[in-house]
Enzyme design. Structure first.
Site, PDB file in Angstrom:
ATOM      1  N   SER A 231      75.798  62.101  58.766  1.00 29.54           N
ATOM      2  CA  SER A 231      74.435  62.515  59.092  1.00 29.54           C
ATOM      3  C   SER A 231      74.403  63.919  59.690  1.00 29.54           C
ATOM      4  CB  SER A 231      73.805  61.533  60.083  1.00 29.54           C
ATOM      5  OG  SER A 231      74.371  61.693  61.372  1.00 29.54           O
ATOM      6  N   GLY A 235      76.982  65.609  62.536  1.00 29.03           N
ATOM      7  CA  GLY A 235      77.654  66.849  62.180  1.00 29.03           C
ATOM      8  C   GLY A 235      77.309  67.987  63.120  1.00 29.03           C
ATOM      9  N   GLU A 253      79.694  68.137  55.854  1.00 29.32           N
ATOM     10  CA  GLU A 253      78.698  67.828  54.815  1.00 29.32           C
ATOM     11  C   GLU A 253      77.691  66.894  55.443  1.00 29.32           C
ATOM     12  OE1 GLU A 253      76.336  66.384  52.678  1.00 29.32           O
ATOM     13  OE2 GLU A 253      77.847  64.985  51.937  1.00 29.32           O
ATOM     14  N   CYS A 287      74.021  60.947  49.910  1.00 29.53           N
ATOM     15  CA  CYS A 287      73.529  62.276  50.285  1.00 29.53           C
ATOM     16  C   CYS A 287      73.016  63.010  49.059  1.00 29.53           C
ATOM     17  CB  CYS A 287      74.618  63.076  50.983  1.00 29.53           C
ATOM     18  SG  CYS A 287      76.142  63.234  50.035  1.00 29.53           S
TER      19      CYS A 287
END
Length: 456
Positions: A231, A235, A253, A287
Site C-alpha cells: 500500500s 511504502g 511499488e 495494483c
C-alpha cells in the site's frame, strides 16, 4: 487438503521456532475462516540474527560467479515446479484466489527465474568504452549492493516477492524476506524450496511477523536496501523512516489507480473482455487492476449496457471450487470496499451496480459482488478532488467515464497520483502513439483486434 505446520523463521540455513516470541498470529483462509492453516509466533530478536548472518554470507556470496549463483536459482526453479500442487493450494487457502489463478501464479514464479537469468542480466552487464578520453579506457562495472530486506504483499505472495528475491540473489546480494502476515506459509514454502536447492547459509532468510517486524527490518542499520510492494501508506512510512539512512536503496511499488481508454474504433468485444477481466480478477486486489474506464461517447451507451450485463455473470465462490472470483482478504477489506460505494454516491456518481456482501453456502468468508459507478462530473477539478476517484480501493469496482475526444481521455487518464498501468483500445496505431507519448503511466498497453495487429 494439506495439513500444515508453521516452522518459524529460516535463519542461517535452518528453521527455528522463536523461543523469545513477542506475539503470534494466525494464517486464516479468507474463503472459509474455519480453516486455520497455522499459528505463527514471531520475535524481534530474530531480526538482529538474520541481519548478522546475511552480512556474513554477503562477503562470500558476492564473490561467486553469476553462473554459480544462477545454478542455485535453476535448482530452486525446478523445485518450485515439483511443489506446484501444494504451493497453489496454499496460495488459494491463504489469499482466497481461485485455484486456477494460484496455478498461474506459481507458473509465473517459475518463469521469472529463466526471464531474469536470460534477459534481466543484460541490464547489468559490464561494458567498456575504448578511448573515452585520450589514452583512457572507460569501464562500467556492476557489483552487488549488500543485504536486502524484501517486504512481501498478500495478493501475489509468491510472484511479487519472487520478483525482488530472484534478481537480488542472482546479482550477488543477500536477502531477508518478511512475507505478509496474511500469507506466511507461502513464504515458508519458498524458503523450503531454496533450502532444498542448497542455497548457502545466510544468503536467503525468512523472518515472520506483523507490521512492526517489517518496520524494524527496514530501518535496521545493517540493511542496505528495502524492496517493498504494497500500500501507499506503508511504502510512504518506509520512506520516511529511512530518510536519514542515506546508504539505503529503496524500491517501493505503492499501488495503482489504472485507466483503460476505449475509443470509438476499438473492437468492443475485446475491450469488454479485457476491462471486465482487468477490473474483477483477483476480486480487484491487484495494483494493476482496471479501476477507471474512459469510453468514447459514440460507443458509451453500448459499452455500459454490455459491461453491466456481463458483470452479473461472473461466478463467485469458494476458491477451491474454482470460480472466477473468490473473497477479499479480510473483514477490513470488505468494510473499505463497501464504504466507497457510498463515497462515490455522495460525490455525484450514479451507482449502476451496488457491491454487497455475499454468502457462499457452506463457507463463512469475505465474499462481495462487483460494483460499477458512472462518473458524471468529468471536470478536472472534480476528478482531482474526488476521494473515490483518487483512492486505490483494492476491490472489484469499476468507475466508467464518458469522454468526447482523445485529448479528454488522455487528460483524465493522467488525473491520478498512481500512474502504474494504462491500456488504450483502438485499431489505429497512430492514435495510440499520439496518446501513449503523453500518458503518465509506467506500463502502457496497446489493445487492438488481435488479427489486425499482425498486419500493422
Amino acid at each position: 487438503m494439506l495439513v500444515l505446520q508453521a516452522k518459524g523463521n529460516y535463519i542461517a540455513g535452518r528453521f527455528t521456532i522463536p523461543r523469545d516470541k513477542v506475539g503470534e498470529f494466525f494464517s486464516l483462509n479468507p474463503g472459509d475462516t474455519s480453516d486455520r492453516l497455522a499459528q505463527i509466533p514471531f520475535s524481534y530478536k530474530a531480526i538482529d540474527e538474520a541481519v548478522e548472518n546475511a552480512r556474513t554470507a554477503f562477503r562470500t556470496w558476492k564473490r561467486r560467479s553469476v553462473a554459480e549463483r544462477a545454478e542455485y536459482l535453476k535448482k530452486y526453479r525446478d523445485i518450485l515446479k515439483k511443489m506446484e500442487p501444494n504451493l497453489s493450494e496454499v496460495i488459494t487457502r491463504e489469499v482466497g484466489k481461485p485455484i486456477w489463478e494460484s496455478k498461474q501464479e506459481v507458473a509465473t514464479m517459475v518463469n521469472k527465474i529463466d526471464v531474469t537469468i536470460n534477459e534481466g542480466l543484460k541490464s547489468v552487464t559490464d561494458y567498456e568504452i575504448p578511448a573515452i578520453l585520450e589514452n583512457t579506457l572507460g569501464t562500467c562495472r556492476y557489483k552487488a549492493h549488500g543485504v536486502f530486506v524484501v517486504v512481501g504483499p498478500f495478493n501475489f505472495p509468491g510472484h511479487l516477492a519472487n520478483g525482488h528475491i530472484v534478481p537480488a540473489l542472482l546479482t550477488g546480494n543477500t536477502v531477508i524476506f518478511k512475507p505478509s502476515e496474511k500469507s506466511p506459509i507461502v513464504g515458508q514454502l519458498m524458503a523450503e524450496a531454496l533450502h532444498e536447492a542448497g542455497i548457502p547459509e545466510g544468503v536467503f532468510q525468512l523472518v515472520q511477523g506483523e507490521r512492526e517486524v517489517g518496520r524494524r527490518l527496514s530501518v535496521h542499520e545493517g540493511v542496505d536496501g528495502v524492496l517493498f510492494t504494497g500500500s501507499y501508506d506503508v511504502g510512504l512510512k518506509i520512506k520516511q523512516d529511512t530518510l536519514q539512512q542515506h546508504w539505503k536503496l529503496l524500491a517501493l511499488e505503492m499501488g495503482g489507480k489504472n485507466s483503460a481508454v476505449v475509443l470509438e474504433d476499438a473492437d468492443l468485444d475485446w475491450a469488454l473482455y479485457e476491462t471486465l477481466t482487468g477490473a474483477f480478477i483477483t476480486a480487484g486486489q491487484r495494483c494493476s487492476s482496471t479501476s477507471r474506464i474512459l469510453v468514447h461517447k459514440n460507443v458509451f451507451d453500448s459499452f455500459v449496457e454490455r459491461f453491466h450485463k456481463q458483470s452479473k455473470a461472473f461466478s463467485i465462490g469458494y476458491p477451491l471450487d474454482n470460480p472466477f472470483m473468490g473473497p477479499l482478504i479480510d473483514g477490513g477489506a470488505v468494510e473499505k470496499y463497501l464504504k466507497f460505494t457510498g463515497i462515490a454516491s455522495r460525490e455525484g456518481c450514479d451507482i449502476l451496480m451496488h457491491g454487497k456482501q455475499l454468502e457462499v453456502e457452506g463457507h463463512n468468508g469475505y465474499y462481495v459482488t462487483p460494483s460499477i459507478c458512472l462518473v458524471r462530473n468529468n471536470t478536472m477539478a472534480a476528478v482531482k478532488k474526488s476521494v473515490y476517484q483518487q483512492t486505490e480501493i483494492f476491490g472489484p469496482n469499476a468507475a466508467i467515464y464518458c469522454v468526447d475526444s482523445d485529448e479528454e481521455a488522455l487528460a483524465l487518464a493522467n488525473a491520478t497520483n498512481f500512474g502504474l498501468v494504462c491500456s488504450v483500445f483502438t485499431n489505429s496505431k497512430t492514435r495510440f502513439d499520439n496518446i501513449a507519448q503523453d500518458l503518465e503511466a509506467g506500463l502502457v498497453n496497446l489493445e487492438v483486434t488481435p488479427l489486425l495487429f499482425l498486419n500493422q
